[in-house]
Design an enzyme around this catalytic site. Structure first.
Site, PDB file in Angstrom:
ATOM      1  N   ASP A  34     -23.675  -8.550  38.471  1.00 24.07           N
ATOM      2  CA  ASP A  34     -22.705  -8.197  39.510  1.00 24.07           C
ATOM      3  C   ASP A  34     -21.286  -8.107  38.979  1.00 24.07           C
ATOM      4  O   ASP A  34     -20.314  -8.246  39.729  1.00 24.07           O
ATOM      5  CB  ASP A  34     -22.764  -9.221  40.645  1.00 24.07           C
ATOM      6  CG  ASP A  34     -22.488 -10.647  40.168  1.00 24.07           C
ATOM      7  OD1 ASP A  34     -22.882 -10.977  39.034  1.00 24.07           O
ATOM      8  OD2 ASP A  34     -21.893 -11.420  40.936  1.00 24.07           O
ATOM      9  N   ARG A  56     -22.143   2.795  33.304  1.00 28.30           N
ATOM     10  CA  ARG A  56     -22.487   1.579  34.043  1.00 28.30           C
ATOM     11  C   ARG A  56     -23.880   1.698  34.661  1.00 28.30           C
ATOM     12  O   ARG A  56     -24.681   0.760  34.617  1.00 28.30           O
ATOM     13  CB  ARG A  56     -21.440   1.296  35.133  1.00 28.30           C
ATOM     14  CG  ARG A  56     -20.058   0.966  34.579  1.00 28.30           C
ATOM     15  CD  ARG A  56     -19.128   0.424  35.647  1.00 28.30           C
ATOM     16  NE  ARG A  56     -18.812   1.400  36.686  1.00 28.30           N
ATOM     17  CZ  ARG A  56     -17.791   2.243  36.665  1.00 28.30           C
ATOM     18  NH1 ARG A  56     -16.972   2.256  35.612  1.00 28.30           N
ATOM     19  NH2 ARG A  56     -17.562   3.058  37.676  1.00 28.30           N
ATOM     20  N   GLU A 191     -21.423 -20.752  45.284  1.00 31.33           N
ATOM     21  CA  GLU A 191     -20.985 -20.922  43.893  1.00 31.33           C
ATOM     22  C   GLU A 191     -19.580 -21.517  43.807  1.00 31.33           C
ATOM     23  O   GLU A 191     -18.592 -20.787  43.777  1.00 31.33           O
ATOM     24  CB  GLU A 191     -21.023 -19.584  43.145  1.00 31.33           C
ATOM     25  CG  GLU A 191     -20.625 -19.712  41.679  1.00 31.33           C
ATOM     26  CD  GLU A 191     -20.677 -18.395  40.925  1.00 31.33           C
ATOM     27  OE1 GLU A 191     -20.321 -18.396  39.724  1.00 31.33           O
ATOM     28  OE2 GLU A 191     -21.056 -17.364  41.510  1.00 31.33           O
ATOM     29  N   GLU A 193     -17.435 -22.917  41.237  1.00 26.21           N
ATOM     30  CA  GLU A 193     -17.407 -23.086  39.779  1.00 26.21           C
ATOM     31  C   GLU A 193     -16.187 -23.876  39.321  1.00 26.21           C
ATOM     32  O   GLU A 193     -15.052 -23.492  39.587  1.00 26.21           O
ATOM     33  CB  GLU A 193     -17.406 -21.731  39.076  1.00 26.21           C
ATOM     34  CG  GLU A 193     -17.338 -21.866  37.554  1.00 26.21           C
ATOM     35  CD  GLU A 193     -17.346 -20.551  36.801  1.00 26.21           C
ATOM     36  OE1 GLU A 193     -17.345 -20.585  35.557  1.00 26.21           O
ATOM     37  OE2 GLU A 193     -17.358 -19.493  37.457  1.00 26.21           O
TER      38      GLU A 193
END
Length: 367
Positions: A34, A56, A191, A193
């Site tokens: 992602d 990409r 998430e 982090e």
């Protein structure tokens, strides 16, 4: 008698738990693909590949269609996190990437946050934007085949941080995101982090990560998030990148599992670690050590790696179609290694890849 509002129907809860269970099935984990256009551009620059949409698309197609001898991508990958552009792209055969993944038994996921922004009134701390219009976007992604979503918040270890303000703000943002996802049928990957930047030791990282996760789960409970229909994507507890003291994989494993025991409810089905700039081999060894520990672990411990799954594949590919098969072989070897690590069955240096010991650290990393 007090009355408790039912925020999700039984059918909604069952669907969410089923998706989460599929993602953390034994021997499998998540490929995080992602990267934003800017981030993938930095990765491409390292191999002299132009950052244009077709490159990409070609690279992501290479990843999602990996087959080599008797191995295939779905052997050890159960979910793939996509970027918005990639979510709507198609393979050379005209089939969408989403359908291609679903036909392999892989759950497509989507990054839904809009990136990290400064948090006013703090010492260089941040929050994550993207809540505006999130419900509508989640509904559209669900309609187009997504099964889960991901949202990343970032906390920094500093002399006076992370602050209470930063921890409570990011916890509430994650909780609001998670609730909105579940209302629209997507399993939220949460998430928070804690960045590895700094010279702090392992004990400092442990204490900070414990604080951050405590704030996070308090907020999730307060927002009535259905925990069985979520997954956690935390950092492993590692010393700062500039720390001069060395620690073993067992040290990292014990510190990480201790934090999880103290903060993450048993209702959470799985924990899928980010690699946080570790080399491919280091991330695998740390995950393997966690799964070998004889400690209480009510959740499945797995992976959601980007750099620690893709570094060797990118190095092998070099932007050339003639190298696609070699790049796929690298990805499959790394996927196999991490699949074994989720079961505590990986043997050190038993898998050799092009960039297995290369440092993947990026200071103040953004997606």
């Amino acid at each position: 008698m007090p009355e408790f509002y039912q925020y999700l129907s039984a059918a909604q809860e069952q669907e969410l738990a089923s998706i989460a269970q599929q993602i953390v099935q034994p021997g499998k984990g998540i490929l995080a693909a992602d990267e934003s256009t800017g981030t993938i551009g930095k990765r491409f620059a390292n191999i002299n590949v132009e950052n244009v949409e077709e490159n990409r698309r070609a690279y992501r197609q290479l990843l999602f269609t990996s087959v080599c001898n008797d191995r295939k991508i779905s052997d050890h990958i159960s979910g793939v996190i996509l970027y918005h552009e990639t979510f709507f792209q198609k393979a050379d055969d005209g089939q969408s990437f989403v359908n291609k993944l679903k036909n392999l038994g892989i759950v497509p996921g989507i990054k839904v946050d809009k990136g990290v922004v400064p948090l006013a009134g703090t010492d260089d701390e941040c929050t994550t934007q993207g809540l505006d219009g999130l419900a509508e976007r989640c509904a559209e992604y669900k309609k187009e085949g997504a099964g889960f979503a991901k949202w990343r918040c970032v906390l920094k270890i500093k002399s006076h941080g992370p602050s209470h303000q930063a921890m409570i703000e990011n916890a509430n943002v994650l909780a609001r995101y998670a609730s909105i996802c579940q209302q629209n049928g997507l399993v939220p990957i949460v998430e928070p982090e804690v960045l590895p930047d700094g010279d702090h030791d392992l004990e400092t990282a442990r204490q900070v990560t414990e604080q951050v996760l405590s704030y996070t789960y308090k907020a999730l409970m307060e927002h009535h998030v259905y925990l069985e229909g979520t997954l956690l994507k935390p950092n492993m507890v590692t010393a700062g990148q500039s720390c001069t003291k060395s620690y073993t994989a067992k040290d990292v494993a014990k510190a990480t599992v201790t934090v999880l025991q103290r903060t993450v409810p048993a209702a959470v089905l799985g924990i899928v670690f980010l690699s946080g700039g570790q080399s491919e081999e280091e991330a695998t060894l740390n995950l393997n050590a966690m799964n070998q520990l004889e400690m209480v672990k009510p959740w499945r411990l797995s992976f959601s790696f980007a750099r620690a799954l893709q570094a060797s594949a990118l190095k092998a590919w070099q932007g050339k179609s003639c190298n696609a098969t070699a790049a796929q072989a690298e990805l499959l070897k790394r996927s196999y290694a991490n699949g074994m690590a989720t079961q505590g069955k990986y043997e050190e240096n038993s898998v050799s890849t092009f960039a297995d010991t290369d440092d993947n650290f990026v200071a103040q990393h953004v997606y």
